[in-house]
Design a protein around this motif. Structure first.
Motif, PDB file in Angstrom:
ATOM      1  N   THR A   1      33.798 -40.160 -38.073  1.00  0.00           N
ATOM      2  CA  THR A   1      33.221 -38.523 -37.573  1.00  0.00           C
ATOM      3  C   THR A   1      32.701 -38.075 -38.860  1.00  0.00           C
ATOM      4  O   THR A   1      31.756 -37.371 -38.741  1.00  0.00           O
ATOM      5  CB  THR A   1      34.756 -38.076 -37.276  1.00  0.00           C
TER       6      THR A   1
ATOM      7  N   ARG B   1      39.208 -45.302 -32.037  1.00  0.00           N
ATOM      8  CA  ARG B   1      40.252 -43.364 -32.801  1.00  0.00           C
ATOM      9  C   ARG B   1      39.887 -42.951 -33.763  1.00  0.00           C
ATOM     10  O   ARG B   1      39.608 -43.525 -34.607  1.00  0.00           O
ATOM     11  CB  ARG B   1      42.372 -44.189 -32.680  1.00  0.00           C
TER      12      ARG B   1
ATOM     13  N   TRP C   1      40.599 -39.030 -30.804  1.00  0.00           N
ATOM     14  CA  TRP C   1      40.262 -38.934 -29.579  1.00  0.00           C
ATOM     15  C   TRP C   1      39.632 -40.159 -30.120  1.00  0.00           C
ATOM     16  O   TRP C   1      39.357 -40.253 -30.665  1.00  0.00           O
ATOM     17  CB  TRP C   1      38.719 -37.212 -30.004  1.00  0.00           C
ATOM     18  N   THR C   2      40.227 -40.814 -28.378  1.00  0.00           N
ATOM     19  CA  THR C   2      39.546 -42.209 -28.543  1.00  0.00           C
ATOM     20  C   THR C   2      38.019 -42.434 -27.936  1.00  0.00           C
ATOM     21  O   THR C   2      38.150 -42.097 -26.602  1.00  0.00           O
ATOM     22  CB  THR C   2      40.469 -42.843 -27.263  1.00  0.00           C
ATOM     23  N   TYR C   3      37.294 -42.700 -28.255  1.00  0.00           N
ATOM     24  CA  TYR C   3      36.428 -43.017 -27.532  1.00  0.00           C
ATOM     25  C   TYR C   3      35.721 -44.635 -27.913  1.00  0.00           C
ATOM     26  O   TYR C   3      35.249 -44.976 -29.056  1.00  0.00           O
ATOM     27  CB  TYR C   3      35.077 -42.018 -28.565  1.00  0.00           C
ATOM     28  N   LEU C   4      35.966 -45.691 -26.555  1.00  0.00           N
ATOM     29  CA  LEU C   4      34.804 -46.210 -26.658  1.00  0.00           C
ATOM     30  C   LEU C   4      35.696 -47.236 -27.372  1.00  0.00           C
ATOM     31  O   LEU C   4      35.971 -47.689 -28.392  1.00  0.00           O
ATOM     32  CB  LEU C   4      33.483 -46.731 -26.980  1.00  0.00           C
TER      33      LEU C   4
END
Lengths: 624, 120
Positions: free
Chosen positions: A132, A74, A68-71
């Motif tokens: 994470t 990766r 999931w790429t967030y801001l």
């Protein structure tokens, strides 16, 4: 993104926690409270089993789907390999056992915290990147502290705060390490830190943070302080996840780091020494977490395939038998109202099955052949001997002696056998609270699993993650080249344990428990805390005193002058304006009411007055 | 009674103690005989370091278990415990009641600041 989520065990635990949180109270909630967490944990276990049975291609696809790429960062939410699967499997098993054990609890907050805590552990285990991992770590810290606080007594409240402070410190260290590591490498990914040169500053901070969670001496006292103060069921959960998540990360990031060998040996010995002296049954078991995690750290530090598999396998076995031991000690606490050995004794006749189930856990942790500890602990010791760590192997064997002496002999003897008790009426005669059937069921299942692993070690060995080259396998078997049931290993274990029993028989009067609290490193923490807090407090008190002095003299006088000025302005200017305006309106009103009264004399008088005024004005203006 | 063992299987102080000693002695004697007369094949694993010389002694692990347990019991309980045993109380006691000086400060006449905020 959705399909990988359905395979992630944390999804089911968090969903169950959310449902419990929003469910309205009432009879339906009473029925749902034990079932929903158990269902969530069972689905989590099913998800792990499905992950084990899927092919390598499906796992790779799930891992890729979990990115999931967030801001523009990766995040890898779902890294699946044999190491993460092994820890996920035992976490899922222990979560199910824990929820069976706590099925009689109807307290919403307890069940939600119990669900969120293993969910955080699953997030950590499957995390492919440090961010994470950090989220899972913090979720674990926050959820676990409620399992201590919910015991709802002053001691648990204070122990919970100390626990939280320590884990906040660990969180700060971890995040600083992650940030430094990103500055160094430009990557958030969790990767092996050892192998090429010295550790970077970032990895060093991350190592210290995980040593906090692994309860490495001297950073261990939070564990022995807080776990005994947790709720009966909460201690079962606590014994499984926090330290073993740290072991998992150390396995992945720091294999072959020499300092871990020394740290592990010190932990193994430190834990048993305090356990031999301790009086509280749950604190004895907490000290044994420190000791047993020491075996794992030593195995990781040696870094060979055998010792790494020994560490991972021992973590698996340890979660089961330590959970069982905490369940049994919790049973004692539930039935008797105390976990202090000097207040127990003579309970064998009254709680016979509790004794049997406790002893399965006790001989498992002691490494008796046919039980789980024997097939995992000895792997690390054999690996140490084969890898020229003779002194370390001897220290680990010494710790094994202390383990059997304290958990296998002293604790059951003085709790179940010894007749002496200082409680009024003696423990052997005081009324006992009934232990719920679900607690016995969870203990029985744990005991069966301990026995199963001991009898069929290949069931566990087939799951071990490290291949002959010491690298983590993705799907192939990591079956170690080790035979636990050789004549030499069995005889050696029986000799050590048998003669330890003789030593106990000769010294059991000396080993009689004494009421009191042992001074451990927590005393040093408090001294350091006071050393920091006292000068800081004095400095603040000095500043406060000076500010108060200023306030009392010039500051207050200035304020009084200002107040008087405002008072004068208020009375003379504002009040005068309003008062005179009001008086004017009042006079006008009176005049108008006088004119409207219908009085002829008044009207004539007023008309004459007006006429006189008009004449006066005309004359005045005409004259000008 | 349901939930209880047969009385013969449960501990009975005074009656089973002697039997317990006999059983322990027999078990240990059997183990010793096995260790002396049937030593395990390939006892010394390659590279066992300093343990090589000790491990070849048939009674090494028996002596190790006995001496280690005796030493732990005596040293820890007799020497170390008296030095580190504290009274059982929570290590961080609750905030103490207000001291005499704090109470005196509370009972002191009102300061001008309080008078300002007080009723007119």
């Amino acid at each position: 993104m959705i399909a990988p989520l359905l395979y992630h065990p944390a999804f089911y635990l968090l969903a169950a926690a959310l449902l419990l949180a929003v469910f309205p109270p009432g009879r339906k909630f009473e029925r749902l409270a034990p079932l929903l967490p158990l269902a969530g944990a069972a689905l989590g276990l099913l998800a792990v089993i499905l992950l084990y049975t899927t092919s390598g291609q499906v796992r790779a696809a799930l891992s890729a789907g979990g990115v999931w790429t967030y801001l523009s960062v990766r995040l890898e939410l779902f890294r699946i390999d044999r190491l993460s699967l092994l820890f996920a499997a035992i976490f899922a098993i222990q979560a199910v056992l824990g929820f069976i054990y706590s099925a009689h609890i109807r307290e919403r907050a307890h069940q939600i915290a119990s669900l969120a805590y293993p969910a955080g552990a699953f997030i950590c285990v499957f995390a492919g990147d440090y961010l994470t991992l950090f989220v899972g770590w913090e979720l674990m810290s926050v959820a676990s502290v409620f399992l201590i606080w919910l015991n709802r007594n002053p001691a648990s409240s204070r122990a919970g705060y100390r626990y939280l402070l320590f884990h906040l410190l660990g969180g700060v260290l971890l995040f600083s390490g992650i940030a430094l590591n990103y500055a160094d490498s430009g990557s958030w990914l969790i990767a092996r830190a050892t192998g090429d040169g010295e550790l970077s500053a970032g990895h060093l901070l991350i190592l210290i943070a995980f040593c906090v969670n692994a309860a490495a001496v001297p950073l261990h006292a939070w564990l022995t302080d807080a776990y005994p103060e947790a709720t009966v069921a909460g201690a079962v959960f606590l014994s499984a996840f926090t330290t073993k998540t740290a072991v998992y990360i150390l396995c992945r990031v720091y294999p072959g780091l020499d300092i871990l060998v020394i740290a592990g040996a010190v932990m193994a010995l430190w834990g048993v020494c305090f356990a031999v002296m301790e009086n509280n049954a749950r604190r004895i078991l907490a000290y044994h977490i420190v000791s047993q995690v020491g075996y794992m750290l030593a195995g990781i530090g040696m870094g060979t395939a055998l010792t790494m598999n020994g560490a991972a396998g021992h973590a698996f076995a340890h979660i089961l038998y330590k959970g069982l031991l905490f369940m049994a000690a919790g049973g004692l606490l539930h039935a008797l109202g105390t976990a202090d050995l000097d207040r127990m004794g003579g309970l064998a006749k009254r709680l016979p099955w509790l004794l049997v189930l406790y002893m399965v856990g006790a001989v498992s942790i002691s490494g008796l052949p046919l039980f789980s500890g024997f097939v995992t602990k000895n792997m690390t010791i054999a690996g140490a001997m084969a890898d020229h760590y003779g002194v370390i192997a001897l220290i680990l064997e010494l710790a094994a002696v202390g383990t059997f002496l304290s958990v296998g002999l002293k604790l059951p003897w003085f709790a179940f056998m010894g007749a002496g008790s200082k409680m009024p009426g003696k423990a052997s005669h005081v009324p006992l609270k009934k232990i719920p059937w679900n607690m016995y069921l969870a203990m029985s299942l744990s005991a069966l699993l301990c026995l199963l692993i001991g009898l069929c070690p290949d069931l566990l060995y087939r799951l071990l993650p490290f291949g002959p080259d010491g690298m983590i396998g993705l799907s192939e078997s990591g079956r170690p080249d080790y035979t636990p049931y050789s004549y030499g290993h069995v005889l050696q274990s029986l000799l050590i344990l048998g003669f330890t029993a003789l030593g106990f028989a000769l010294t059991r009067r000396i080993l009689a428990p004494k009421h009191g609290r042992l001074a451990d490193f927590d005393l040093l923490y408090r001294l350091i805390g006071r050393g920091v807090a006292d000068p800081l407090g004095r400095a603040l008190a000095f500043a406060d005193d000076r500010l108060s002095g200023f306030w009392r003299n010039p500051g207050l006088r200035l304020l009084m002058f200002k107040a008087r000025l405002v008072n004068f302005f208020d009375r003379k200017v504002i009040d005068g304006t309003f008062d005179n305006t009001a008086r004017g309106f009042r006079g006008l009103g009176r005049a108008l009411s006088f004119l409207q009264s219908g009085n002829l004399q008044a009207m004539v008088g007023a008309a004459a007055l007006l006429a006189a005024a008009a004449v006066f004005l005309a004359l005045k203006l005409g004259g000008d | 009674m349901p939930g209880e063992f047969n009385p013969h299987l449960t501990y009975r102080p005074g009656k089973g103690r002697f039997l317990g000693w006999i059983l322990l002695a027999v078990a240990l004697a059997v183990l010793l005989l096995l260790a002396i007369f049937v030593p395990p094949p390939g006892q010394t694993e390659p590279g066992a370091g300093i343990l090589n010389s000790f491990e070849n002694m048939p009674l090494f692990w028996a002596a190790f278990g006995l001496v280690a347990s005796l030493a732990m019991a005596v040293i820890l309980k007799k020497l170390v415990l008296p030095c580190i045993l504290l009274p059982e109380k929570d290590p961080c006691p609750p905030a103490p009641e207000k001291s005499v000086t704090d109470q005196a400060a509370d009972n002191a006449p009102e300061s001008p600041a309080r008078r300002i905020g007080g009723p007119a």
